[in-house]
Motif scaffolding. Structure first.
Motif, PDB file in Angstrom:
ATOM      1  N   MET A   1       0.844  -1.182   0.000  1.00 36.75           N
ATOM      2  CA  MET A   1       0.000   0.000   0.000  1.00 36.75           C
ATOM      3  C   MET A   1       0.889   1.244   0.000  1.00 36.75           C
ATOM      4  O   MET A   1       1.814   1.357   0.800  1.00 36.75           O
ATOM      5  N   SER A   2       0.615   2.157  -0.875  1.00 39.22           N
ATOM      6  CA  SER A   2       1.406   3.378  -0.982  1.00 39.22           C
ATOM      7  C   SER A   2       0.953   4.418   0.026  1.00 39.22           C
ATOM      8  O   SER A   2      -0.193   4.436   0.452  1.00 39.22           O
ATOM      9  N   SER A   3       1.880   5.285   0.360  1.00 29.64           N
ATOM     10  CA  SER A   3       1.619   6.400   1.257  1.00 29.64           C
ATOM     11  C   SER A   3       1.973   7.687   0.512  1.00 29.64           C
ATOM     12  O   SER A   3       3.007   7.751  -0.148  1.00 29.64           O
ATOM     13  N   THR A   4       1.100   8.704   0.594  1.00 29.85           N
ATOM     14  CA  THR A   4       1.367   9.980  -0.066  1.00 29.85           C
ATOM     15  C   THR A   4       1.334  11.093   0.971  1.00 29.85           C
ATOM     16  O   THR A   4       0.389  11.188   1.753  1.00 29.85           O
ATOM     17  N   ASN A   5       2.390  11.911   0.969  1.00 34.75           N
ATOM     18  CA  ASN A   5       2.481  13.045   1.884  1.00 34.75           C
ATOM     19  C   ASN A   5       2.973  14.260   1.117  1.00 34.75           C
ATOM     20  O   ASN A   5       3.668  14.125   0.111  1.00 34.75           O
ATOM     21  N   THR A   6       2.634  15.441   1.638  1.00 36.85           N
ATOM     22  CA  THR A   6       3.075  16.684   1.007  1.00 36.85           C
ATOM     23  C   THR A   6       3.797  17.551   2.031  1.00 36.85           C
ATOM     24  O   THR A   6       3.345  17.694   3.160  1.00 36.85           O
ATOM     25  N   TRP A   7       4.934  18.071   1.608  1.00 40.07           N
ATOM     26  CA  TRP A   7       5.722  19.020   2.412  1.00 40.07           C
ATOM     27  C   TRP A   7       5.849  20.302   1.605  1.00 40.07           C
ATOM     28  O   TRP A   7       5.753  20.295   0.383  1.00 40.07           O
ATOM     29  N   THR A   8       6.113  21.419   2.275  1.00 41.43           N
ATOM     30  CA  THR A   8       6.345  22.687   1.595  1.00 41.43           C
ATOM     31  C   THR A   8       7.829  23.022   1.693  1.00 41.43           C
ATOM     32  O   THR A   8       8.407  23.000   2.782  1.00 41.43           O
ATOM     33  N   VAL A   9       8.420  23.305   0.533  1.00 37.71           N
ATOM     34  CA  VAL A   9       9.839  23.637   0.448  1.00 37.71           C
ATOM     35  C   VAL A   9       9.970  25.112   0.084  1.00 37.71           C
ATOM     36  O   VAL A   9       9.287  25.596  -0.815  1.00 37.71           O
ATOM     37  N   THR A  10      10.841  25.818   0.793  1.00 38.04           N
ATOM     38  CA  THR A  10      11.055  27.236   0.508  1.00 38.04           C
ATOM     39  C   THR A  10      12.364  27.441  -0.241  1.00 38.04           C
ATOM     40  O   THR A  10      13.295  26.642  -0.109  1.00 38.04           O
ATOM     41  N   GLY A  11      12.408  28.497  -1.039  1.00 40.05           N
ATOM     42  CA  GLY A  11      13.633  28.886  -1.718  1.00 40.05           C
ATOM     43  C   GLY A  11      13.733  28.455  -3.173  1.00 40.05           C
ATOM     44  O   GLY A  11      14.668  28.851  -3.856  1.00 40.05           O
ATOM     45  N   MET A  12      12.786  27.653  -3.651  1.00 46.84           N
ATOM     46  CA  MET A  12      12.855  27.221  -5.057  1.00 46.84           C
ATOM     47  C   MET A  12      12.362  28.341  -5.965  1.00 46.84           C
ATOM     48  O   MET A  12      11.340  28.962  -5.687  1.00 46.84           O
ATOM     49  N   THR A  13      13.123  28.598  -7.044  1.00 47.56           N
ATOM     50  CA  THR A  13      12.757  29.693  -7.937  1.00 47.56           C
ATOM     51  C   THR A  13      12.693  29.311  -9.407  1.00 47.56           C
ATOM     52  O   THR A  13      12.250  30.114 -10.231  1.00 47.56           O
ATOM     53  N   CYS A  14      13.155  28.091  -9.758  1.00 46.07           N
ATOM     54  CA  CYS A  14      13.217  27.747 -11.182  1.00 46.07           C
ATOM     55  C   CYS A  14      13.162  26.232 -11.387  1.00 46.07           C
ATOM     56  O   CYS A  14      13.123  25.460 -10.421  1.00 46.07           O
ATOM     57  N   GLY A  15      13.189  25.826 -12.630  1.00 43.83           N
ATOM     58  CA  GLY A  15      13.151  24.415 -12.974  1.00 43.83           C
ATOM     59  C   GLY A  15      14.329  23.632 -12.434  1.00 43.83           C
ATOM     60  O   GLY A  15      14.207  22.460 -12.084  1.00 43.83           O
ATOM     61  N   HIS A  16      15.497  24.277 -12.357  1.00 42.20           N
ATOM     62  CA  HIS A  16      16.671  23.602 -11.810  1.00 42.20           C
ATOM     63  C   HIS A  16      16.453  23.285 -10.335  1.00 42.20           C
ATOM     64  O   HIS A  16      16.856  22.216  -9.853  1.00 42.20           O
ATOM     65  N   CYS A  17      15.824  24.197  -9.613  1.00 43.15           N
ATOM     66  CA  CYS A  17      15.507  23.970  -8.204  1.00 43.15           C
ATOM     67  C   CYS A  17      14.600  22.744  -8.063  1.00 43.15           C
ATOM     68  O   CYS A  17      14.829  21.878  -7.216  1.00 43.15           O
ATOM     69  N   VAL A  18      13.574  22.689  -8.898  1.00 43.15           N
ATOM     70  CA  VAL A  18      12.636  21.564  -8.887  1.00 43.15           C
ATOM     71  C   VAL A  18      13.379  20.260  -9.157  1.00 43.15           C
ATOM     72  O   VAL A  18      13.180  19.259  -8.461  1.00 43.15           O
ATOM     73  N   ALA A  19      14.269  20.267 -10.144  1.00 44.43           N
ATOM     74  CA  ALA A  19      15.022  19.058 -10.499  1.00 44.43           C
ATOM     75  C   ALA A  19      15.920  18.618  -9.351  1.00 44.43           C
ATOM     76  O   ALA A  19      16.022  17.417  -9.064  1.00 44.43           O
TER      77      ALA A  19
END
Length: 68
Positions: A1-19
């Motif tokens: 069974m899978s588990s899904t959670n969400t966190w909030t990350v600060t400081g990301m500004t672009c696609g490179h940050c996401v990657a």
């Protein structure tokens, strides 16, 4: 069974940050998928078992960002 959670990350500004965050969080044992919403900073992780906040925090910090 899978588990899904969400966190909030600060400081990301672009696609490179996401990657970078996606790459580091994906390396946590059991992670099946990582979805990052750049606009809100929401990082939704689906894993085989619930993840410890400390493991996610360490991965996010390794990428150079912080959990909110």
């Amino acid at each position: 069974m899978s588990s899904t959670n969400t966190w909030t990350v600060t400081g990301m500004t672009c696609g490179h940050c996401v990657a970078s965050v996606t790459e580091e969080v994906s390396e946590i044992a059991g992670v099946e998928s990582v979805d990052v919403d750049l606009a809100t900073g929401a990082v939704t992780v689906t894993s085989t078992t619930p993840l410890e906040d400390d493991a996610v925090r360490a991965a996010v910090e390794e990428a150079g960002y912080q959990l909110a």
